[in-house]
Design an enzyme around this catalytic site. Structure first.
Site, PDB file in Angstrom:
ATOM      1  N   HIS A   1      44.313  43.539  80.820  1.00 46.30           N
ATOM      2  CA  HIS A   1      43.961  42.555  80.073  1.00 46.30           C
ATOM      3  C   HIS A   1      43.219  41.654  80.966  1.00 46.30           C
ATOM      4  O   HIS A   1      43.425  41.262  82.067  1.00 46.30           O
ATOM      5  CB  HIS A   1      45.283  41.657  79.729  1.00 46.30           C
ATOM      6  CG  HIS A   1      45.357  40.387  79.537  1.00 46.30           C
ATOM      7  ND1 HIS A   1      45.748  39.911  78.138  1.00 46.30           N
ATOM      8  CD2 HIS A   1      44.973  39.072  80.195  1.00 46.30           C
ATOM      9  CE1 HIS A   1      45.775  38.887  78.201  1.00 46.30           C
ATOM     10  NE2 HIS A   1      45.290  38.343  79.216  1.00 46.30           N
TER      11      HIS A   1
ATOM     12  N   HIS B   1      40.325  38.606  81.983  1.00 50.64           N
ATOM     13  CA  HIS B   1      39.608  37.518  81.726  1.00 50.64           C
ATOM     14  C   HIS B   1      38.167  37.849  82.280  1.00 50.64           C
ATOM     15  O   HIS B   1      37.980  38.400  83.425  1.00 50.64           O
ATOM     16  CB  HIS B   1      40.417  36.189  82.331  1.00 50.64           C
ATOM     17  CG  HIS B   1      41.330  35.869  81.466  1.00 50.64           C
ATOM     18  ND1 HIS B   1      41.539  34.793  80.311  1.00 50.64           N
ATOM     19  CD2 HIS B   1      42.806  36.371  81.118  1.00 50.64           C
ATOM     20  CE1 HIS B   1      42.610  34.837  79.805  1.00 50.64           C
ATOM     21  NE2 HIS B   1      43.390  35.673  80.158  1.00 50.64           N
TER      22      HIS B   1
ATOM     23  N   CYS C   1      43.791  30.234  80.317  1.00 50.59           N
ATOM     24  CA  CYS C   1      45.196  29.856  80.362  1.00 50.59           C
ATOM     25  C   CYS C   1      45.397  28.233  80.799  1.00 50.59           C
ATOM     26  O   CYS C   1      44.608  27.916  81.787  1.00 50.59           O
ATOM     27  CB  CYS C   1      45.965  30.821  81.066  1.00 50.59           C
ATOM     28  SG  CYS C   1      47.572  30.374  81.624  1.00 50.59           S
TER      29      CYS C   1
ATOM     30  N   ARG D   1      46.334  34.178  70.250  1.00 53.55           N
ATOM     31  CA  ARG D   1      47.199  33.413  70.916  1.00 53.55           C
ATOM     32  C   ARG D   1      46.618  33.075  72.390  1.00 53.55           C
ATOM     33  O   ARG D   1      46.268  31.794  72.518  1.00 53.55           O
ATOM     34  CB  ARG D   1      48.459  34.440  71.089  1.00 53.55           C
ATOM     35  CG  ARG D   1      49.615  33.858  72.020  1.00 53.55           C
ATOM     36  CD  ARG D   1      49.228  33.658  73.586  1.00 53.55           C
ATOM     37  NE  ARG D   1      49.208  35.125  73.990  1.00 53.55           N
ATOM     38  CZ  ARG D   1      48.701  34.860  75.553  1.00 53.55           C
ATOM     39  NH1 ARG D   1      48.635  33.699  76.155  1.00 53.55           N
ATOM     40  NH2 ARG D   1      48.350  36.082  76.125  1.00 53.55           N
ATOM     41  N   ASP D   2      46.226  34.073  72.978  1.00 56.66           N
ATOM     42  CA  ASP D   2      45.466  33.510  74.414  1.00 56.66           C
ATOM     43  C   ASP D   2      44.188  32.915  74.292  1.00 56.66           C
ATOM     44  O   ASP D   2      43.904  31.899  74.873  1.00 56.66           O
ATOM     45  CB  ASP D   2      45.226  35.041  75.202  1.00 56.66           C
ATOM     46  CG  ASP D   2      44.998  34.833  76.759  1.00 56.66           C
ATOM     47  OD1 ASP D   2      45.046  33.576  77.119  1.00 56.66           O
ATOM     48  OD2 ASP D   2      44.943  35.738  77.319  1.00 56.66           O
TER      49      ASP D   2
ATOM     50  N   ASN E   1      39.245  35.644  77.604  1.00 56.14           N
ATOM     51  CA  ASN E   1      39.193  37.170  77.770  1.00 56.14           C
ATOM     52  C   ASN E   1      37.997  38.138  77.365  1.00 56.14           C
ATOM     53  O   ASN E   1      37.105  37.306  76.813  1.00 56.14           O
ATOM     54  CB  ASN E   1      40.276  37.665  76.928  1.00 56.14           C
ATOM     55  CG  ASN E   1      41.664  37.325  77.046  1.00 56.14           C
ATOM     56  OD1 ASN E   1      42.152  36.309  76.850  1.00 56.14           O
ATOM     57  ND2 ASN E   1      42.352  38.171  77.634  1.00 56.14           N
TER      58      ASN E   1
HETATM   59  P1  HMG Z   1      61.321  24.535  81.093  1.00 64.59           P
HETATM   60  O1  HMG Z   1      60.935  23.182  80.960  1.00 64.59           O
HETATM   61  O2  HMG Z   1      61.625  24.968  82.735  1.00 64.59           O
HETATM   62  O3  HMG Z   1      62.578  25.029  80.047  1.00 64.59           O
HETATM   63  O4  HMG Z   1      60.169  25.341  80.650  1.00 64.59           O
HETATM   64  P2  HMG Z   1      64.049  24.302  79.981  1.00 64.59           P
HETATM   65  O5  HMG Z   1      64.723  25.799  79.552  1.00 64.59           O
HETATM   66  O6  HMG Z   1      64.326  23.492  81.180  1.00 64.59           O
HETATM   67  O7  HMG Z   1      63.727  23.413  78.687  1.00 64.59           O
HETATM   68  C1  HMG Z   1      63.193  22.343  78.656  1.00 64.59           C
HETATM   69  C2  HMG Z   1      62.867  21.853  77.245  1.00 64.59           C
HETATM   70  O8  HMG Z   1      62.096  22.803  76.728  1.00 64.59           O
HETATM   71  C3  HMG Z   1      63.984  21.667  76.415  1.00 64.59           C
HETATM   72  O9  HMG Z   1      63.460  20.626  75.439  1.00 64.59           O
HETATM   73  C4  HMG Z   1      64.063  22.871  75.645  1.00 64.59           C
HETATM   74  O10 HMG Z   1      64.568  22.933  74.294  1.00 64.59           O
HETATM   75  C5  HMG Z   1      62.530  23.376  75.445  1.00 64.59           C
HETATM   76  P3  HMG Z   1      64.045  19.048  75.450  1.00 64.59           P
HETATM   77  O11 HMG Z   1      65.546  19.073  75.517  1.00 64.59           O
HETATM   78  O12 HMG Z   1      63.204  18.713  76.778  1.00 64.59           O
HETATM   79  O13 HMG Z   1      63.495  18.601  74.148  1.00 64.59           O
HETATM   80  N1  HMG Z   1      62.152  24.808  75.464  1.00 64.59           N
HETATM   81  C6  HMG Z   1      61.716  25.349  74.391  1.00 64.59           C
HETATM   82  N2  HMG Z   1      61.253  25.241  73.185  1.00 64.59           N
HETATM   83  C7  HMG Z   1      60.298  25.797  72.390  1.00 64.59           C
HETATM   84  N3  HMG Z   1      60.473  27.186  72.728  1.00 64.59           N
HETATM   85  C8  HMG Z   1      60.930  27.679  73.856  1.00 64.59           C
HETATM   86  C9  HMG Z   1      61.608  26.984  74.725  1.00 64.59           C
HETATM   87  N4  HMG Z   1      62.194  27.044  76.188  1.00 64.59           N
HETATM   88  C10 HMG Z   1      62.537  25.833  76.342  1.00 64.59           C
HETATM   89  N5  HMG Z   1      60.795  28.816  74.110  1.00 64.59           N
HETATM   90  C11 HMG Z   1      59.133  27.357  79.560  1.00 64.59           C
HETATM   91  C12 HMG Z   1      60.029  26.759  80.656  1.00 64.59           C
HETATM   92  C13 HMG Z   1      59.081  28.975  79.891  1.00 64.59           C
HETATM   93  C14 HMG Z   1      59.962  27.171  78.032  1.00 64.59           C
HETATM   94  C15 HMG Z   1      57.962  26.600  79.758  1.00 64.59           C
HETATM   95  O14 HMG Z   1      57.411  26.439  80.867  1.00 64.59           O
HETATM   96  C16 HMG Z   1      56.942  27.021  78.911  1.00 64.59           C
HETATM   97  O15 HMG Z   1      56.727  27.019  77.529  1.00 64.59           O
HETATM   98  N6  HMG Z   1      55.703  27.352  79.256  1.00 64.59           N
HETATM   99  C17 HMG Z   1      54.496  27.913  78.525  1.00 64.59           C
HETATM  100  C18 HMG Z   1      53.825  28.998  79.404  1.00 64.59           C
HETATM  101  C19 HMG Z   1      52.570  29.529  78.458  1.00 64.59           C
HETATM  102  O16 HMG Z   1      52.713  29.593  77.207  1.00 64.59           O
HETATM  103  N7  HMG Z   1      51.726  30.048  79.258  1.00 64.59           N
HETATM  104  C20 HMG Z   1      50.307  30.636  78.493  1.00 64.59           C
HETATM  105  C21 HMG Z   1      50.942  32.073  78.016  1.00 64.59           C
HETATM  106  S1  HMG Z   1      50.822  33.238  79.394  1.00 64.59           S
HETATM  107  C22 HMG Z   1      49.295  33.615  79.651  1.00 64.59           C
HETATM  108  O17 HMG Z   1      48.544  32.930  78.855  1.00 64.59           O
HETATM  109  C23 HMG Z   1      49.052  34.714  80.419  1.00 64.59           C
HETATM  110  C24 HMG Z   1      48.647  36.139  79.739  1.00 64.59           C
HETATM  111  O18 HMG Z   1      47.729  35.900  78.709  1.00 64.59           O
HETATM  112  C25 HMG Z   1      48.314  37.055  80.974  1.00 64.59           C
HETATM  113  C26 HMG Z   1      47.272  36.820  81.745  1.00 64.59           C
HETATM  114  O19 HMG Z   1      46.070  36.472  81.398  1.00 64.59           O
HETATM  115  O20 HMG Z   1      47.850  36.630  83.016  1.00 64.59           O
HETATM  116  C27 HMG Z   1      49.996  36.401  78.875  1.00 64.59           C
HETATM  117 MG    MG Z   2      45.461  35.764  79.506  1.00 64.30          MG
END
Ligand code: HMG
Ligand code: MG
Length: 304
Positions: free
Chosen positions: A207, A209, A240, A15-16, A249
């Protein structure tokens, strides 16, 4: 100094690690990576995320990857779910654990999940309730707990504030993340100490990086205060997409090498783990990000 005698590692590479790849990685490769990780002894694997495919195209094959895994009993397969839409999509894949992810920094919260910290908690609350009702464990991740690419240094009080909010909505386990790898040991300890006001030691993990080369030192610093669960990423994959310049990571191989060298049990077979890292590095056509893996491969006579 008393270190734990056993450490549990979650491999977040599928995933990450892979979320950050520009070229699509086929589901079959992701599935094979998960199989190799479980064969190496990983008992917890973060497989994918049910996020918007427009935001993170690399995770668009989430259901296909989950469906393709030949599950081993005793292994926890987790997925990220940022909202109810993601949780509902994930349900059919029967994850053992879901992860709701927030940030200690307002700016990163907006960049990563397009809402404020308070709004993210409001979104997570029904996800947590639904998951617990379905018998699915709930982990929380807190990004930017020592530094933020947009706001700079993050005070421990902000980490404590977020940990309290996560506890308040029923999150069972919390990950303290150094998203951009700027943390140093005492700062990381302070972030944990703030978190431990709301979660017990059994329910926190680190966690890290490795952007600034501090991740192993930070792992050891967290172990000094009793933390014994850590995320790591095979071959040091990842980053990310919303934290520019952040590298992968800490490599799982490097953590395992350090822990085994200290006589600490992980349940992981380092040789098989290195093979898993070779598999994905070969696919991505770049050397492993793990220093220990590269050194041990040279000793094997098959340099990376
Ligand atoms: P948004 O645009 O604000 O959402 O995104 P919305 O509710 O306004 O919906 C807009 C569109 O997104 C719609 O589609 C929804 O259907 C769709 P449209 O009508 O435009 O075709 N949608 C989705 N589709 C699939 N699955 C969903 C979903 N939700 C809405 N769950 C949202 C908000 C959170 C969805 C967006 O910002 C997003 O997906 N962000 C991705 C964040 C991400 O994956 N980041 C990386 C992971 S976190 C990380 O790496 C950190 C970590 O490792 C810890 C660290 O290191 O810090 C965990
Ligand atoms: Mg991370």
């Amino acid at each position: 100094m008393h270190y734990p005698s056993k450490v549990q590692l979650i491999d977040v590479g599928p995933r990450d690690g892979l979320q950050n790849e520009k070229q699509p990685v086929p589901a079959a490769v992701k599935i094979e990576l998960v199989h190799r990780l479980q064969a190496a002894g990983l008992r917890s694997i973060e497989v994918t995320s049910f996020v918007s495919p427009k935001w993170v195209p690399q995770m668009a094959d989430n259901a296909q990857v989950m469906a393709g895994i030949a599950r081993q009993s005793g292994v926890c397969y987790s997925v990220l779910t940022p909202n109810l839409q993601g949780f509902e999509a994930a349900l059919a894949s029967k994850p053992d654990e879901i992860v709701v992810f927030a940030a200690a920094s307002e700016a990163f919260s907006r960049k990563n999940i397009n809402c404020s910290i308070a709004e993210s908690i409001d979104r997570f609350a029904p996800v947590v309730q639904a998951a617990l009702a379905a018998g699915i464990r709930v982990r929380g991740a807190m990004s930017c707990t020592v530094g933020c690419p947009y706001e700079g240094e993050i005070a421990p009080e902000r980490v404590g504030y977020l940990a309290g909010l996560m506890r308040g909505i029923g999150v069972q386990h919390i990950g303290v993340a150094d998203t951009i790898g700027v943390g140093t040991p005492r700062k990381v300890q302070a972030a944990f100490e703030a978190t431990l006001r709301y979660f017990s030691l059994a329910d926190v993990s680190g966690h890290f990086h490795d952007t600034y080369g501090q991740a192993l030192a930070n792992t050891l610093a967290a172990m000094e205060i009793g933390v014994y669960q850590f995320d790591a990423s095979v071959a040091g994959l990842g980053g990310c997409p919303f934290a520019k310049g952040a590298t992968g990571n800490v490599a799982t191989e490097d953590v395992v090498y350090m822990l085994h060298g200290m006589g600490i049990d992980t349940g992981i077979d380092l040789d098989l783990l290195i093979d898993a890292g070779v598999f994905i590095s070969d696919y991505l056509q770049r050397p492993s990000g793990s220093r220990a893996a590269r050194a041990l491969l040279t000793r094997r006579g098959t340099p990376a």
